[in-house]
Design a protein around this motif. Structure first.
Motif, short mmCIF file in Angstrom:
data_model
loop_
_atom_site.label_atom_id
_atom_site.label_comp_id
_atom_site.label_asym_id
_atom_site.label_seq_id
_atom_site.Cartn_x
_atom_site.Cartn_y
_atom_site.Cartn_z
N LEU A 36 0.83 -1.20 0.00
CA LEU A 36 0.00 0.00 0.00
C LEU A 36 0.86 1.25 0.00
O LEU A 36 0.58 2.22 -0.74
CB LEU A 36 -0.92 0.00 1.22
CG LEU A 36 -1.82 1.23 1.37
CD1 LEU A 36 -2.78 1.36 0.19
CD2 LEU A 36 -2.60 1.17 2.69
N THR A 37 1.91 1.25 0.81
CA THR A 37 2.81 2.41 0.87
C THR A 37 3.46 2.67 -0.48
O THR A 37 3.54 3.81 -0.96
CB THR A 37 3.90 2.18 1.94
OG1 THR A 37 3.28 1.96 3.20
CG2 THR A 37 4.83 3.38 2.02
N MET A 38 3.92 1.59 -1.12
CA MET A 38 4.55 1.72 -2.43
C MET A 38 3.56 2.27 -3.45
O MET A 38 3.91 3.15 -4.26
CB MET A 38 5.05 0.34 -2.88
CG MET A 38 6.01 0.37 -4.03
SD MET A 38 7.65 0.89 -3.50
CE MET A 38 8.54 0.86 -5.05
N LEU A 39 2.34 1.78 -3.41
CA LEU A 39 1.31 2.24 -4.35
C LEU A 39 1.01 3.72 -4.17
O LEU A 39 0.94 4.49 -5.14
CB LEU A 39 0.03 1.41 -4.16
CG LEU A 39 -1.15 1.75 -5.08
CD1 LEU A 39 -0.79 1.47 -6.53
CD2 LEU A 39 -2.38 0.95 -4.67
N ILE A 40 0.86 4.15 -2.92
CA ILE A 40 0.57 5.56 -2.65
C ILE A 40 1.71 6.46 -3.12
O ILE A 40 1.49 7.48 -3.78
CB ILE A 40 0.31 5.77 -1.14
CG1 ILE A 40 -1.01 5.10 -0.72
CG2 ILE A 40 0.28 7.26 -0.79
CD1 ILE A 40 -1.25 5.12 0.77
N LEU A 137 4.64 0.69 12.51
CA LEU A 137 3.54 1.26 11.71
C LEU A 137 3.64 2.78 11.56
O LEU A 137 3.36 3.31 10.47
CB LEU A 137 2.19 0.86 12.33
CG LEU A 137 0.94 1.28 11.55
CD1 LEU A 137 0.96 0.70 10.13
CD2 LEU A 137 -0.33 0.86 12.30
N PRO A 138 4.03 3.54 12.60
CA PRO A 138 4.16 4.99 12.42
C PRO A 138 5.16 5.37 11.32
O PRO A 138 4.97 6.38 10.63
CB PRO A 138 4.65 5.47 13.79
CG PRO A 138 4.16 4.45 14.75
CD PRO A 138 4.22 3.15 14.01
N VAL A 142 4.37 7.73 7.96
CA VAL A 142 5.14 8.88 7.46
C VAL A 142 5.57 8.64 6.02
O VAL A 142 5.45 9.53 5.16
CB VAL A 142 6.38 9.12 8.36
CG1 VAL A 142 7.31 10.15 7.71
CG2 VAL A 142 5.95 9.58 9.73
N LEU A 143 6.05 7.45 5.75
CA LEU A 143 6.52 7.13 4.40
C LEU A 143 5.41 7.27 3.37
O LEU A 143 5.64 7.69 2.24
CB LEU A 143 7.07 5.70 4.38
CG LEU A 143 8.03 5.32 3.25
CD1 LEU A 143 9.27 6.20 3.27
CD2 LEU A 143 8.42 3.85 3.35
N ILE A 287 14.71 19.07 15.16
CA ILE A 287 13.98 17.80 15.17
C ILE A 287 12.50 17.99 14.91
O ILE A 287 11.86 17.19 14.20
CB ILE A 287 14.21 17.06 16.51
CG1 ILE A 287 15.66 16.57 16.61
CG2 ILE A 287 13.26 15.87 16.66
CD1 ILE A 287 16.01 15.95 17.94
N ILE A 288 11.91 19.04 15.46
CA ILE A 288 10.47 19.25 15.29
C ILE A 288 10.14 20.11 14.07
O ILE A 288 8.97 20.42 13.82
CB ILE A 288 9.83 19.88 16.55
CG1 ILE A 288 10.36 21.30 16.77
CG2 ILE A 288 10.05 19.01 17.76
CD1 ILE A 288 9.65 22.05 17.89
N ARG A 289 11.17 20.48 13.32
CA ARG A 289 10.97 21.39 12.18
C ARG A 289 10.00 20.85 11.14
O ARG A 289 9.07 21.55 10.74
CB ARG A 289 12.33 21.70 11.55
CG ARG A 289 12.27 22.53 10.29
CD ARG A 289 13.66 22.66 9.69
NE ARG A 289 13.63 23.23 8.36
CZ ARG A 289 14.67 23.22 7.54
NH1 ARG A 289 15.80 22.66 7.92
NH2 ARG A 289 14.59 23.74 6.34
N PRO A 290 10.16 19.61 10.64
CA PRO A 290 9.22 19.13 9.61
C PRO A 290 7.86 18.77 10.19
O PRO A 290 7.76 17.97 11.12
CB PRO A 290 9.93 17.89 9.05
CG PRO A 290 10.82 17.42 10.13
CD PRO A 290 11.23 18.63 10.91
N THR A 291 6.81 19.37 9.66
CA THR A 291 5.45 19.06 10.12
C THR A 291 5.05 17.63 9.76
O THR A 291 4.15 17.07 10.38
CB THR A 291 4.43 20.03 9.49
OG1 THR A 291 4.52 19.95 8.05
CG2 THR A 291 4.71 21.45 9.93
N ASP A 292 5.74 17.03 8.80
CA ASP A 292 5.41 15.67 8.37
C ASP A 292 5.61 14.63 9.47
O ASP A 292 5.07 13.53 9.40
CB ASP A 292 6.26 15.27 7.17
CG ASP A 292 6.18 16.26 6.04
OD1 ASP A 292 5.50 15.97 5.05
OD2 ASP A 292 6.78 17.34 6.15
#
Length: 526
Positions: A36-40, A137-138, A142-143, A287-292
């Motif tokens: 699923l991750t690869m497809l997305i 899973l987290p 993100v990926l 460390i907290i810079r990216p909202t992702d």
């Protein structure tokens, strides 16, 4: 991205339920979420430069693959990172093009494989498949849903993460049961070759290596210790001998050691003071810079803090906790040392943080006692992060301007696919866009322009390489308005006396296209 986030959430909920009720194995769960991750990601991966580093690796890969001396190009044409480039050579071998789309997907495969290995390792260590699933899973979330291009543009972190996780798996096997000699040999070779992906891997590799040797010493496995040590030294010895035999010893020292020293341990590349580099405020802000990843980062930081506190007050510190803690600190050091706030550096913290949580959790409470409520907490954090990523989704910006395409087209018109070219300035993407191999070992003029003790040697190296390969076209991109590194705009080919003299003797200005000067080799010398 909203549809992608919703799809990932629903599938994750279903798989979590299936694993919790033991209706699906961890391997099946990982296979499904990886697919699923690869497809997305396939829907959001683009075929233009989103990270300047990817152009260096693609240019080096093309030059290596189509060279009469591929080993020389592999070891010389990528700023001391041959094992970052080597995986890309798989693409043309499979009949696939060497471009940004295929390279980014290859990096994605490395990440997915690393996460799967980590999940299986956690499941082995805790005795709980659910633990392996929930803790990794987290990372898949993100990926699948992050949009910061710095996370996904092919870079050294992708093969690094894979090689480090394989090394961790081998370390676990060695420490659990008697093994054949090739297990410690493979571990040593992997650790010894980590700097050849990126020297930034050295701290993590040292921690793994020291703990492996410590285990061997404690258990009187001297033969295994010697095998690991020999394997770790072998890659550097072999590469060093290769350079020495080709009278390139100084290049070996520059590319594989000096470059990183000047980049990370001086103010030459980053003006950030050493005091500020290690300040808690700067580290936290970075460390907290990216909202992702911000929600997962906050949740992970709180979890580590609470679990570390409980471990200390309950006096549950053990060998594994010590290892994962030092492994995390080593990676954190590697991330902040250079002074650059490059988001892709943060990838180095993902798996060490998960492993630290795992060891601390097992130390203070068995995983089997918490599987009834932990899924709700983990899934809640994941859903919040997916919502944030969907809301903050950023479409990748194509910085390849019409001028770039015009210059690349002009290069193609003036050369054949086998003709070498050289780009002076910082426009490595032109190698990829024009689909032409490099004419000298450096993609750009960074190490010639930046002041330092190796500057004169690099200038001589440039002239020697150009004279040997005699690229048909040299493009001076230094004065062109460029969306990338503007610090290169100050120095043209004619501003370096030795190079200017060589150019006057062997090249003539052919044309100027949107500010880029095209030089062609004198016909009698082609």
């Amino acid at each position: 991205m909203i549809i992608a986030g919703l799809s990932f959430t629903l599938v994750s909920l279903y798989i979590t339920y299936a694993v919790h009720k033991k209706k699906a194995s961890l391997l099946l769960a990982l296979f499904c979420i990886a697919g699923l991750t690869m497809l997305i990601r396939c829907f959001y991966t683009v075929n233009f430069e989103t990270g300047a580093d990817a152009s260096i690796w693609l240019a080096s890969a093309r030059s290596t693959f189509f060279s009469n001396n591929p080993l020389w190009w592999l070891l010389n044409s990528n700023e001391g990172r041959p094992l970052t480039v080597a995986p890309l050579l798989i693409l043309p071998l499979l009949g696939l093009p060497l471009n940004y789309f295929t390279a980014d997907l290859l990096g994605l495969i490395f990440f997915i494989a690393s996460f799967c290995i980590t999940a299986l390792l956690i499941a082995k260590y805790t005795g709980q498949q659910m633990a392996g699933w929930l803790l990794v899973l987290p990372l898949f979330a993100v990926l699948a849903t992050a949009s910061h291009v710095d996370f996904f543009s092919y870079n050294s972190e992708a093969p690094s993460l894979f090689q480090i996780t394989v090394s961790l798996w081998l370390l676990y096997i060695i420490c659990q049961k008697p093994t054949r000699f090739w297990y410690p040999l493979a571990l040593g070779l992997l650790l010894g070759s980590l700097p050849f992906i990126k020297f930034q891997n050295a701290p993590a590799g040292l921690i793994i290596g020291l703990f492996a040797i410590g285990y061997c010493w404690k258990n009187r496995k001297i033969k295994m210790m010697l095998i690991i040590t020999t394997g770790a030294l072998l890659p550097s010895v072999l590469v060093g001998i290769y350079f020495a035999l080709h009278n390139e010893w100084q290049s070996f020292l520059n590319d594989y050691f000096a470059n990183y020293y000047y980049y990370a341990y001086t103010l030459q590349s980053s003006a950030d003071s050493f005091l500020h580099r290690y300040s808690p405020r700067r580290i936290l802000a970075f460390i907290i810079r990216p909202t992702d990843t911000i929600i997962l980062t906050i949740a992970g930081t709180i979890s580590i803090g609470i679990l570390l506190y409980l471990t200390l007050i309950k006096k549950k510190l053990n060998y594994t906790v010590l290892f994962t803690f030092l492994f995390f600190i080593a990676n954190l050091y590697a991330v902040v040392q250079s002074g650059w706030n490059s988001v892709h550096y943060l990838i180095y913290l993902w798996i060490p943080a998960i492993l630290l949580v795992t060891s601390l959790h097992k130390a203070v409470m068995p995983f089997k006692k918490i599987t009834n409520y932990t899924p709700h907490a983990v899934l809640s954090v994941i859903v919040l992060q997916i919502i944030a990523n969907s809301y903050n989704y950023r479409t990748p910006e194509n910085k390849q301007s019409p001028d770039d395409y015009a210059i690349a087209n002009a290069i193609q018109q003036l050369t054949k696919p086998s003709d070498k070219i050289h780009i002076w300035g910082y426009a490595d993407r032109l190698y990829v866009m024009a689909e032409r191999p490099m004419g000298m070992r450096l993609c750009n003029n960074w190490w010639i322009v930046m002041p330092g003790p190796a500057q004169d040697y690099r200038t001589k190296e440039w002239i020697d390489d150009i004279e040997k390969s005699r690229p048909k076209i040299i493009v001076d991109n230094a004065l062109r308005i460029d969306p990338h590194h503007i610090q290169f705009n100050a120095v043209t080919l004619n501003d370096v006396p030795q190079i200017a003299k060589y150019m006057q003797q062997h090249y003539i200005a052919k044309d100027t296209i949107h500010g880029a000067v095209m030089y062609e080799r004198i016909i009698s010398e082609q």
